[in-house]
Design a protein around this motif. Structure first.
Motif, PDB file in Angstrom:
ATOM      1  N   UNK A 150     -34.628  20.024  25.746  1.00 54.34           N
ATOM      2  CA  UNK A 150     -34.876  21.139  24.825  1.00 54.34           C
ATOM      3  C   UNK A 150     -33.907  21.110  23.653  1.00 54.34           C
ATOM      4  N   UNK A 151     -32.630  20.842  23.922  1.00 55.44           N
ATOM      5  CA  UNK A 151     -31.679  20.771  22.819  1.00 55.44           C
ATOM      6  C   UNK A 151     -32.033  19.640  21.866  1.00 55.44           C
ATOM      7  N   UNK A 152     -32.403  18.490  22.412  1.00 54.61           N
ATOM      8  CA  UNK A 152     -32.771  17.368  21.556  1.00 54.61           C
ATOM      9  C   UNK A 152     -33.947  17.710  20.646  1.00 54.61           C
ATOM     10  N   UNK A 153     -34.956  18.318  21.208  1.00 54.00           N
ATOM     11  CA  UNK A 153     -36.169  18.571  20.424  1.00 54.00           C
ATOM     12  C   UNK A 153     -35.943  19.648  19.366  1.00 54.00           C
ATOM     13  N   UNK A 154     -35.050  20.609  19.616  1.00 57.29           N
ATOM     14  CA  UNK A 154     -34.732  21.569  18.558  1.00 57.29           C
ATOM     15  C   UNK A 154     -33.917  20.921  17.452  1.00 57.29           C
ATOM     16  N   UNK A 155     -33.304  19.776  17.726  1.00 56.34           N
ATOM     17  CA  UNK A 155     -32.494  19.095  16.712  1.00 56.34           C
ATOM     18  C   UNK A 155     -33.195  17.870  16.137  1.00 56.34           C
ATOM     19  N   UNK A 156     -34.497  17.797  16.335  1.00 51.20           N
ATOM     20  CA  UNK A 156     -35.291  16.817  15.614  1.00 51.20           C
ATOM     21  C   UNK A 156     -35.863  15.672  16.415  1.00 51.20           C
ATOM     22  N   UNK A 157     -35.388  15.441  17.631  1.00 54.89           N
ATOM     23  CA  UNK A 157     -35.981  14.384  18.465  1.00 54.89           C
ATOM     24  C   UNK A 157     -37.421  14.760  18.794  1.00 54.89           C
ATOM     25  N   UNK A 158     -38.313  13.800  18.766  1.00 48.36           N
ATOM     26  CA  UNK A 158     -39.686  14.059  19.213  1.00 48.36           C
ATOM     27  C   UNK A 158     -40.271  12.895  20.013  1.00 48.36           C
ATOM     28  N   UNK A 159     -39.388  12.007  20.468  1.00 43.88           N
ATOM     29  CA  UNK A 159     -39.779  10.895  21.341  1.00 43.88           C
ATOM     30  C   UNK A 159     -38.621  10.637  22.296  1.00 43.88           C
ATOM     31  N   UNK A 160     -38.730  11.126  23.520  1.00 46.00           N
ATOM     32  CA  UNK A 160     -37.666  10.936  24.505  1.00 46.00           C
ATOM     33  C   UNK A 160     -38.045   9.780  25.425  1.00 46.00           C
TER      34      UNK A 160
END
Length: 725
Positions: A404-414
């Protein structure tokens, strides 16, 4: 050839996504949005039946969308890149096609990328064995103190001589001594002064990896690896095989002194003069010119790195119908000059800029915004994070929290790290498959959750943030030196007053304010000023900023600073933190830097339409919040005080999309004010369900706003979407 290239490009483009969110597609996203994990073929002789069984279980039981095969360890068999290896690889490709899932082409045996098996593998330096002259080079310095009147004689050290300089250590005056070399020996009569003589030579380091700064060397690596897969599996490129993945190249190898034979020629081509007299600045203060010299030297090295490795691989991938992605090693260093060179610039030539969230106490979360901003600066749709490696058997809650933290900071491919073929010999826990009882029952739901995040946040659109933050690479380059006291692995040098990661964390994690880093190159060349707004003019990611923050920097380019001044004069707002700029990247322009700072922060009646400017010497939450609130009245997203969330806002073709994450230990329910008149719908990515939402429209300071009463469970998240289908 033109016809073939056209078909390939069409295949590449066709894998894109539409710029409109559908609720029905959100509930059960297509396979292309499912996460594709690293699959370690580790320390075992792999066989076809077991491979196929594991792969099918990964897809059917765990809910993965494919895999990236990573050969690993001393005991891996069959031999890397052998016919038997490719035969087994082909079985997985064929099965992936049958199951309508995708593969990422991992470009190495072990890691880092560049040696073809020498490290974390069977130890065979295949690339160096075949191309010994195409491997990493190192810059060495040999120096001698000499006495006045001495006739100094010294054989020129082995390697390619890059420079030989005498420097008066008191006046910093420097003299090239190349003209005094005869038959491989330097002879020089020492004049008055306190002189030091320095030889700078480029030598083969012995590191088995490719010379990352040399495009021709990298093309050889691509030929031996990427092309070997394409030669066998070309029909699958662009449909089943969708990307290539490189892993952990870095500049800290060769004692942090990676260099390349052609450096001087590249410097002359770029700057129109020789770098010979600048070489001492790589280690020492050379006077007023120090920061400028270091920016040209370290700046060129960073460009050679991005253009020598990332660009060559990116161009190959694009020409073969796939994306390129990957990440650097040691991205979590605030001063990247000695590790990744320029972390933002690394993403310029990648199809999908990426980062690695790994265990061991590395603060990667401070750098998600650097990599996502790289994507925004250079107009890329996706941002990758390889995540969970070497974290141990963390809880399911932590799996979600990190994502969740990653996606709020712009990641969209984990990319999950990892599934292991030999789950009895896992080197880096966790083992993320149905065989691990800690995750067996949770993985399907978690992967569905990631698929929903991917589905919405990969849609073509633009990132929205009111605030730009200058990426301070020029100041970091200006203070960096070789052989720093921290050691090459830790970046060598800790730069005083470096606060950009602190400012980043304050904005996103404390104050609830999203932002975009602007690279100085992008600020100078891709941004324009109009009526108090700073516009990032990309084809897709067109951002508009009301405020720019210049974090603590000593050195800045005049081109970037003049753009800041132009923005301020037109009515834009500027905040400086910790340290004001005083040195110029351009030689001999320090006074102009100081004059511009004085004009912005001083009272000048000629700036009739100027905005507001602040110097926040100690950027704590209250001081920074006050300066931001004084800068503009209606933010894009406003939280009630003490009720801030992590979030990201994107605008698609006909929709606004917000993703809010509650990373706290208590449920959240508070009013959030969004700029604009919206018809919001709430979608829960954990369940796929629509949620009830209460909202009202108001005008605030002449602007339409929408106030939403936002409910978010603890350790949970929600999408707010306008005009959903």
């Amino acid at each position: 050839m033109k016809g073939i290239f056209f078909v390939i490009c069409m295949c590449f483009v066709s894998f894109g996504v539409s710029a409109q969110v559908s609720e029905s597609a959100f509930v059960n996203p297509e396979n292309k949005y499912k996460p594709v994990p690293l699959w370690f073929w580790n320390n075992a002789t792999v066989n076809e039946n077991e491979l196929l069984d594991q792969f099918r279980q990964m897809i059917r039981k765990d809910g993965y969308g494919g895999c990236a095969i990573l050969p690993f360890g001393q005991d891996f068999k069959p031999e890397y890149l052998s016919d038997d290896y490719f035969n087994l690889y082909s079985k997985i490709i064929e099965e992936a096609k049958k199951l309508d899932v995708h593969m990422s082409l991992y470009d190495e045996y072990g890691f880092p990328s560049g040696s073809m098996g020498a490290i974390n593998a069977d130890g065979v330096p295949r690339f160096m064995n075949k191309y010994p002259d195409a491997t990493i080079k190192r810059l060495d310095k040999m120096e001698y103190k000499v006495a006045v009147g001495e006739s100094f004689e010294q054989v020129v050290p082995a390697g390619k001589l890059m420079s030989v300089v005498a420097m008066d250590t008191l006046t910093k005056h420097r003299i090239s001594l190349e003209q005094y070399i005869r038959s491989g020996k330097l002879n020089w009569k020492v004049p008055e002064g306190a002189w030091k003589i320095m030889f700078f030579v480029c030598v083969k380091d012995g590191d088995p990896n490719v010379d990352y700064l040399d495009p021709e060397a990298v093309r050889l690596f691509v030929k031996e690896t990427h092309q070997a897969y394409y030669d066998r599996f070309s029909p699958y490129f662009g449909n089943t095989i969708i990307e290539t993945f490189f892993d952990e190249p870095t500049l800290y190898r060769a004692k942090g002194r990676i260099w390349t034979d052609a450096f001087n020629e590249k410097f002359i081509s770029r700057y129109g003069e020789s770098p010979e007299l600048l070489y001492p600045a790589l280690w020492y203060d050379i006077g007023e010119e120090t920061q400028s010299a270091r920016n040209r030297l370290f700046g060129l090295r960073a460009h050679l790195y991005s253009e020598g490795f990332m660009k060559i691989i990116g161009e190959w991938a694009s020409a073969h119908g796939i994306y390129s992605t990957g990440h650097q090693d040691q991205e979590e260093i605030a001063n990247p000059v000695g590790t990744s060179g320029d972390l933002m610039l690394c993403g310029k030539y990648m199809g999908i800029p990426g980062i690695d969230k790994i265990g061991g106490g590395r603060p990667t979360e401070l750098f998600y915004k650097v990599v996502s901003s790289s994507a925004y600066n250079w107009d890329k749709r996706q941002v990758m994070s390889e995540t969970y490696g070497a974290m141990g058997n963390i809880s399911v809650k932590e799996l979600y929290h990190i994502a969740m933290e990653q996606y709020t900071k712009g990641v969209n491919t984990l990319i999950p790290h990892a599934v292991w073929y030999n789950d009895r010999n896992v080197t880096f826990l966790p083992e993320l498959s149905w065989r691990n009882e800690l995750y067996r029952d949770s993985l399907p739901a978690f992967n569905k959750f990631l698929s929903r995040l991917n589905y919405i946040l990969r849609q073509e659109g633009r990132h929205v943030a009111d605030i730009a933050v200058l990426y301070p690479i020029e100041s970091l380059q200006g203070e960096h030196v070789m052989d720093g006291e921290l050691g090459f692995y830790e970046g060598g040098v800790m730069i005083p007053n470096t606060d950009y990661t602190h400012v980043s964390a304050l904005l996103t994690d404390t104050l609830g304010r999203d932002f975009t880093y602007l690279h100085p190159e992008v600020l100078s060349t891709k941004c324009r000023v109009k009526k108090g707004l700073l516009h990032l003019d990309n084809q897709v990611n067109k951002e508009t900023f009301r405020l720019i923050i210049i974090p603590g920097v000593k050195t800045i380019s005049l081109t970037a600073l003049r753009q800041v001044e132009s923005f301020f004069k037109s009515g834009g707002n500027v905040i400086f933190t910790t340290q004001l700029p005083e040195k110029s990247v351009e030689p001999g322009q320090d006074k102009e830097v100081k004059d511009i700072i004085s004009r912005i922060l001083g009272v000048n009646a000629s700036y009739a339409t100027a905005g507001k400017a602040f110097f926040v010497e100690k950027p704590g939450p209250d001081a920074l919040k006050t300066a931001i609130e004084d800068s503009y009245p209606v933010p894009d997203v406003a939280f009630e005080a003490g009720h801030e969330l992590n979030y990201i806002h994107k605008e698609l073709k006909n929709q606004s999309v917000y993703y809010f994450a509650n990373l706290k230990d208590q449920p959240y329910q508070a009013n959030v004010v969004l700029r604009g008149k919206l018809k919001p719908v709430l979608l829960n990515p954990h369940t796929g369900q629509r949620m009830k939402v209460a909202y009202e429209h108001k005008r605030v300071s002449g602007m339409e706003t929408t106030t939403v009463t936002l409910p978010v469970e603890k350790h949970s998240s929600v999408f707010l979407i306008d005009n959903i289908l």
